[in-house]
Design a protein around this motif. Structure first.
Motif, PDB file in Angstrom:
ATOM      1  N   TRP A 183       0.473  -0.846  -0.518  1.00 23.87           N
ATOM      2  CA  TRP A 183      -0.550  -0.155   0.037  1.00 23.87           C
ATOM      3  C   TRP A 183       1.117   1.385   0.059  1.00 23.87           C
ATOM      4  O   TRP A 183       0.795   2.263  -0.724  1.00 23.87           O
ATOM      5  N   PRO A 184       2.012   1.195   1.102  1.00 22.08           N
ATOM      6  CA  PRO A 184       3.027   2.587   0.527  1.00 22.08           C
ATOM      7  C   PRO A 184       3.023   3.033  -0.620  1.00 22.08           C
ATOM      8  O   PRO A 184       3.076   4.218  -0.879  1.00 22.08           O
ATOM      9  N   GLU A 185       3.450   1.510  -1.457  1.00 21.36           N
ATOM     10  CA  GLU A 185       3.551   1.993  -2.946  1.00 21.36           C
ATOM     11  C   GLU A 185       3.083   2.593  -3.812  1.00 21.36           C
ATOM     12  O   GLU A 185       2.310   3.273  -4.480  1.00 21.36           O
ATOM     13  N   VAL A 186       1.819   1.441  -3.785  1.00 23.36           N
ATOM     14  CA  VAL A 186       0.502   1.951  -4.602  1.00 23.36           C
ATOM     15  C   VAL A 186      -0.290   3.453  -3.933  1.00 23.36           C
ATOM     16  O   VAL A 186      -1.002   3.816  -4.899  1.00 23.36           O
ATOM     17  N   ALA A 187      -0.117   4.121  -2.641  1.00 28.18           N
ATOM     18  CA  ALA A 187      -0.890   4.974  -2.059  1.00 28.18           C
ATOM     19  C   ALA A 187      -0.448   6.430  -2.665  1.00 28.18           C
ATOM     20  O   ALA A 187      -0.912   7.373  -3.266  1.00 28.18           O
ATOM     21  N   ARG A 188       1.325   5.689  -3.980  1.00 28.16           N
ATOM     22  CA  ARG A 188       1.901   7.240  -4.030  1.00 28.16           C
ATOM     23  C   ARG A 188       1.424   7.166  -5.818  1.00 28.16           C
ATOM     24  O   ARG A 188       2.461   8.237  -5.559  1.00 28.16           O
ATOM     25  N   ASP A 189       1.074   6.022  -6.110  1.00 31.84           N
ATOM     26  CA  ASP A 189       1.109   5.978  -7.562  1.00 31.84           C
ATOM     27  C   ASP A 189       0.147   7.248  -7.963  1.00 31.84           C
ATOM     28  O   ASP A 189      -0.538   7.242  -7.175  1.00 31.84           O
ATOM     29  N   ARG A 190       0.288   7.588  -8.842  1.00 33.72           N
ATOM     30  CA  ARG A 190      -0.463   8.941 -10.097  1.00 33.72           C
ATOM     31  C   ARG A 190      -1.438   8.147 -11.019  1.00 33.72           C
ATOM     32  O   ARG A 190      -3.102   8.619 -10.027  1.00 33.72           O
ATOM     33  N   ASP A 191      -0.939   6.921 -10.287  1.00 33.31           N
ATOM     34  CA  ASP A 191      -2.789   6.361 -11.299  1.00 33.31           C
ATOM     35  C   ASP A 191      -2.488   4.391 -10.389  1.00 33.31           C
ATOM     36  O   ASP A 191      -2.607   3.430 -10.844  1.00 33.31           O
ATOM     37  N   PRO A 192      -3.781   4.546  -8.893  1.00 37.84           N
ATOM     38  CA  PRO A 192      -3.368   4.081  -8.122  1.00 37.84           C
ATOM     39  C   PRO A 192      -4.911   1.909  -9.343  1.00 37.84           C
ATOM     40  O   PRO A 192      -4.473   1.477  -9.600  1.00 37.84           O
TER      41      PRO A 192
END
Length: 400
Positions: A183-192
């Motif tokens: 989730w830390p990586e996905v939450a920072r993604d501009r297109d989750p």
């Protein structure tokens, strides 16, 4: 169950754009990061993510490429000219994919701990009014919001890819469980949504699905004959052609974005799209127009009764699976250590030859011990000792 934050990276589409703007191939970029070309390809598609030192080196390289790209844009940008404010045209919303991400014409939903980026401009007509403050969301709340927003559409997309309702639901649940673990990586993604979509597609189109007993039995086809024909035409396509057609004509992605998500070049994605359209139009000539095809895909996906589980159940199911895997790994390690210790304790430390059992042998005369020599044997021995040891004399011819 969350992990510690890692070095932030641009979204996969931005990584590919920065590489292409710097006129670098995937092989050249892989050489600079000291990885293989397949690894760079997986990173740019969002299929995998770098970790550890490779992630830091990749992030530094992308930051350098972004600075160089910004410098080039600054040098080549023309002076600004006043222009009238365009009137935004609302885009039609499709049931296959909710509008999300900056490429869809709307601002991304603020995630937990996200703020305004430096240098970002304001919307036309907004003036100098500050943006309204949003309350900070917990990771669970942000995950639940993302799931409720995109899960129904992703289930319909997975149904178009597989033709199976249960597999479509399971694929989306597994993708969101993987997203919760990272989730830390996905939450920072501009297109989750794109991140989860790529993971769900990979699970749905995995060749290992055919070996599962629960998916060997066919499911009832759609009731409408036209929908049944269209679904059969889609399933006759190859996995990559089917995925390209759904992404481009169903979801509405651009061709470069479709190529990046399918891990192919733009010409290859275009060829796959043309081949898929020709195959579908050969069975259904009325779908030769892309707009009609998009409408029929939407109707086919919305006609089925597809449902998605609750976000709380998905999160807890992922956590239970993670705990089970952890405990299984610990149990296997303990069993391996115990077996090794038992082997070391009971194994012999030296070689012990096997003792063969005694067998009675018959027909062999008994062994006679040597006795005293007779008179004749003593005389023979004395003659042998008295003779010359070098043999008889050699005869040589002589002249007379």
């Amino acid at each position: 169950m969350t992990r510690s934050p890692a070095t932030p990276l641009p979204p996969p589409k931005a990584r590919r754009r920065l590489r292409e703007a710097a006129a670098l191939t995937q092989t050249q970029l892989a050489t600079r990061v000291n990885v293989t070309r397949a690894t760079i390809r997986a990173w740019e598609s969002g299929r995998t993510a770098p970790r550890g030192r490779r992630r830091e080196a990749y992030a530094r390289l992308l930051k350098t490429l972004a600075e160089e790209d910004a410098a080039r844009r600054t040098r080549s940008a023309p002076p600004p000219e006043p222009a009238p404010t365009p009137t935004p045209t609302p885009e039609p919303t499709t049931v296959l994919e909710p509008v999300s991400g900056p490429e869809k014409g709307s601002e991304p939903e603020p995630g937990p701990g996200s703020g305004s980026e430096p240098g970002s401009g304001s919307e036309p007509g907004s003036g100098s009014e500050p943006a309204p403050e949003h309350p900070a969301l917990t990771p669970a709340q942000a995950f639940d919001a993302l799931y409720e927003f995109s899960a129904p559409a992703l289930v319909r997309q997975a149904y178009l890819l597989t033709g199976r309702r249960e597999l479509a639901r399971e694929s989306v649940e597994r993708a969101f469980q993987t997203a919760w673990e990272r989730w830390p990586e996905v939450a920072r993604d501009r297109d989750p949504v794109g991140w989860v979509r790529a993971t769900a597609y990979e699970f749905a189109l995995s060749p290992w699905q055919r070996f599962r007993p629960r998916h060997r039995q066919p499911e009832p086809p759609p009731a409408d004959p036209g929908d049944r024909t269209l679904l059969n035409a889609l399933l006759r396509l190859g996995p990559q052609h089917r995925r390209t057609l759904v992404l481009y004509d169903g979801v509405g992605l651009d061709l470069p974005e479709t190529a990046a998500e399918t891990e192919a070049s733009t010409p290859a994605a275009a060829n796959r799209l043309l081949h898929a359209r020709e195959t579908v139009a050969g069975r259904l000539p009325a779908l030769a127009d892309s707009r009609v095809l998009h409408q029929r895909l939407t109707e086919l996906a919305s006609a089925e009764r597809l449902w998605a589980a609750k976000p709380t159940g998905v999160r807890k199911g992922g956590e239970r699976r993670a705990r089970f895997r952890t405990r299984a790994a610990i149990a296997f390690t303990v069993a391996l250590i115990g077996a090794t210790a038992l082997t070391v304790r009971t194994a012999p430390t030296h070689y012990e030859p096997a003792v063969s059992p005694g067998v009675a042998v018959r027909g062999v005369p008994p062994r006679v011990a040597p006795g005293s020599l007779s008179e004749a044997e003593r005389e023979l021995r004395q003659k042998l000792r008295d003779r010359l040891q070098d043999g008889p004399e050699r005869l040589e011819p002589r002249l007379e």
